[in-house]
Enzyme design. Structure first.
Site, PDB file in Angstrom:
ATOM      1  CE1 TYR A  22     -16.088  11.639 -16.567  1.00 37.30           C
ATOM      2  CE2 TYR A  22     -15.728  11.644 -14.204  1.00 37.30           C
ATOM      3  CZ  TYR A  22     -16.016  10.970 -15.371  1.00 37.30           C
ATOM      4  OH  TYR A  22     -16.245   9.617 -15.329  1.00 37.30           O
ATOM      5  NE  ARG A  80      -2.920   0.494   3.340  1.00 38.65           N
ATOM      6  CZ  ARG A  80      -2.197   0.612   4.474  1.00 38.65           C
ATOM      7  NH1 ARG A  80      -1.400   1.643   4.642  1.00 38.65           N
ATOM      8  NH2 ARG A  80      -2.288  -0.293   5.418  1.00 38.65           N
ATOM      9  CE  LYS A 110     -12.133   7.978 -18.509  1.00 37.15           C
ATOM     10  NZ  LYS A 110     -12.468   9.243 -17.885  1.00 37.15           N
ATOM     11  CG  ASP A 124      -9.375  16.127 -15.123  1.00 35.09           C
ATOM     12  OD1 ASP A 124      -8.666  15.534 -15.942  1.00 35.09           O
ATOM     13  OD2 ASP A 124     -10.450  15.679 -14.679  1.00 35.09           O
TER      14      ASP A 124
HETATM   15  C1  PLP Z   1     -12.960   9.700 -16.647  1.00 36.55           C
HETATM   16  C2  PLP Z   1     -12.621  11.033 -16.119  1.00 36.55           C
HETATM   17  C3  PLP Z   1     -12.427  11.256 -14.748  1.00 36.55           C
HETATM   18  C4  PLP Z   1     -12.626  10.165 -13.728  1.00 36.55           C
HETATM   19  O1  PLP Z   1     -11.700   9.136 -13.868  1.00 36.55           O
HETATM   20  P1  PLP Z   1     -12.011   7.597 -13.499  1.00 36.55           P
HETATM   21  O2  PLP Z   1     -10.753   6.907 -13.858  1.00 36.55           O
HETATM   22  O3  PLP Z   1     -13.195   7.197 -14.321  1.00 36.55           O
HETATM   23  O4  PLP Z   1     -12.322   7.567 -12.041  1.00 36.55           O
HETATM   24  C5  PLP Z   1     -12.065  12.528 -14.342  1.00 36.55           C
HETATM   25  N1  PLP Z   1     -11.917  13.537 -15.226  1.00 36.55           N
HETATM   26  C6  PLP Z   1     -12.103  13.365 -16.551  1.00 36.55           C
HETATM   27  C7  PLP Z   1     -11.915  14.515 -17.471  1.00 36.55           C
HETATM   28  C8  PLP Z   1     -12.461  12.120 -17.043  1.00 36.55           C
HETATM   29  O5  PLP Z   1     -12.658  11.956 -18.361  1.00 36.55           O
END
Ligand code: PLP
Length: 384
Positions: A103, A51, A200, A175
């Site tokens: 998001y 962890r 992603k 982000d």
């Molecule tokens: C998918 C996404 C998230 C969240 O991420 P997860 O891996 O699904 O928890 C946050 N911000 C953006 C822009 C995203 O596309």
């Protein structure tokens, strides 16, 4: 390997990585272990419990730091777990300023998890930085930006926000999921924390769920590592391996995402049934100049609305595409199509989502790396 003076493609493949010290394996092994044998009490090789630290995750965290031009990386079980760790740095009464076409999951964690612990969230369109400055007060501790935004593809000026955050002693988190570090490096523009849904583009193959943070400053990083270890939302060694492998081709994939994205955005704009196409590469995009300054290209995410703005028309198109798959998520090699109002943004009240442009006919594309002619043919038959 020290790649601090190298260009992006070299960093993606070698950044922070060393051959395995035990065997010389060129690929970082999947250290599928929870614990590590100690020679004597307190006498270990840097690893005590997975962890806290695991060699595969550690390699990925160093690689992420390299490609974002940061000093510290931290990986989490999902993008939302990474966001969760950032907000846990705050205290009751602290305020966060964020963008109103965030998001959907980020909005949900802010409103339904952290608001009840006394953290205050204020939302504004960040397209104009003076609107952000207007919300700053002595309780503001964090600015949470996302650019390009999801799904409206608004562009937020990271440098302008960094000036506001530095002046007022506020942390700036960005982000960077949509842009990827290949196209945009927020730390270079003055941000304190970069966040990714590695699910992603970083992973890139739709086979893993993961989140990541990258920081420059040691104090911020220490606090994030403390939360990572204390809250425990870490990612496993197998997933760490998959994302490490994904990043090795990030630059190649994103180049093709950009090429295909540009072709499809321009083509969509000429279709008689299409009302508006949202893509930051258009010269008449309201913040195109900022996008051009802070991004190296414009990516493969595109949204568009239909003439008449009917939900049934959008749903019919989603039912007719064959090569585009109807699915949540984005950033994989395969092209995806989605309907924000009923999918990713269903948790946002209709009134709120429409204010930011998420209307009933809005369709979002994550353009993959298939052949662009085939993708256009598929959209053509679906739009008919
Ligand atoms: C998918 C996404 C998230 C969240 O991420 P997860 O891996 O699904 O928890 C946050 N911000 C953006 C822009 C995203 O596309």
């Amino acid at each position: 390997m020290d790649t601090s003076k190298s260009k992006f493609a070299t960093k993606a493949i070698h950044g922070g990585l060393e051959p395995d010290p035990a065997t010389g394996a060129i690929m970082t092994p999947i250290y599928q272990t929870s614990t590590y044998i100690q020679d004597g009490v307190g006498n270990h090789q840097g690893y005590e419990y997975s962890r806290t630290l695991n060699p595969t995750r550690d390699a990925l965290e160093k690689n992420l730091a390299a490609i974002e031009n940061g000093n510290y990386g931290a990986c989490f079980g999902s993008g939302l777990a990474a966001i969760d760790a950032v907000i846990k740095m705050l205290h009751p009464g602290d305020e966060v300023i964020s963008t109103n076409d965030l998001y959907g999951g980020s909005y949900r964690i802010f409103k339904t998890i952290f608001e009840k612990y006394g953290i205050v969230f204020r939302f504004t369109s960040m397209a104009n930085p003076t609107d952000v400055e207007a919300l700053v007060n002595e309780n503001t501790k964090l600015i949470w930006a996302e650019t390009p935004t999801n799904p409206m593809m608004n562009i937020i000026d990271i440098e302008a926000l960094a000036i506001i955050s530095k002046k007022n002693n506020i942390l700036l988190a960005v982000d960077n999921t949509f842009a990827t570090p290949y196209l945009q490096r927020p730390l270079d523009l003055g941000a304190d924390i970069v966040m990714h849904s590695a699910t992603k583009y970083l992973g890139g193959h739709s086979d893993v769920v993961m989140g990541a943070l990258v920081m420059k400053d040691e104090k911020v990083a220490k606090e994030i590592y403390r939360i990572q270890n204390s809250s425990g939302a870490v990612t496993g060694p197998m997933d760490s391996f998959l994302v490490l492998r994904g990043i090795k081709t990030l630059h190649l994939r994103v180049q093709r995402h950009c090429e295909n994205g540009s072709r499809i955005a321009h083509w969509l704009r000429k279709q008689p049934s299409v009302a508006t196409v949202y893509w930051p590469g258009f010269e008449d995009h309201p913040n195109h100049a900022v996008a051009k300054r802070q991004m190296d290209d414009f990516g493969g995410m595109i949204s568009f609305t239909l003439k008449g703005n009917k939900m049934e028309d959008a749903h019919r198109i989603l039912g007719k595409v064959k090569l585009f798959s109807l699915a949540e998520s984005l950033g994989g090699v395969e092209s995806l199509i989605g309907h924000p109002a009923t999918m990713t943004h269903a948790s946002i009240p209709k009134e709120d989502r429409e204010k930011s442009g998420v209307v009933d006919s809005l369709i979002r594309l994550s353009v993959g790396v298939e052949d662009a002619d085939d993708l256009i043919k598929d959209l053509e038959q679906a739009l008919k």
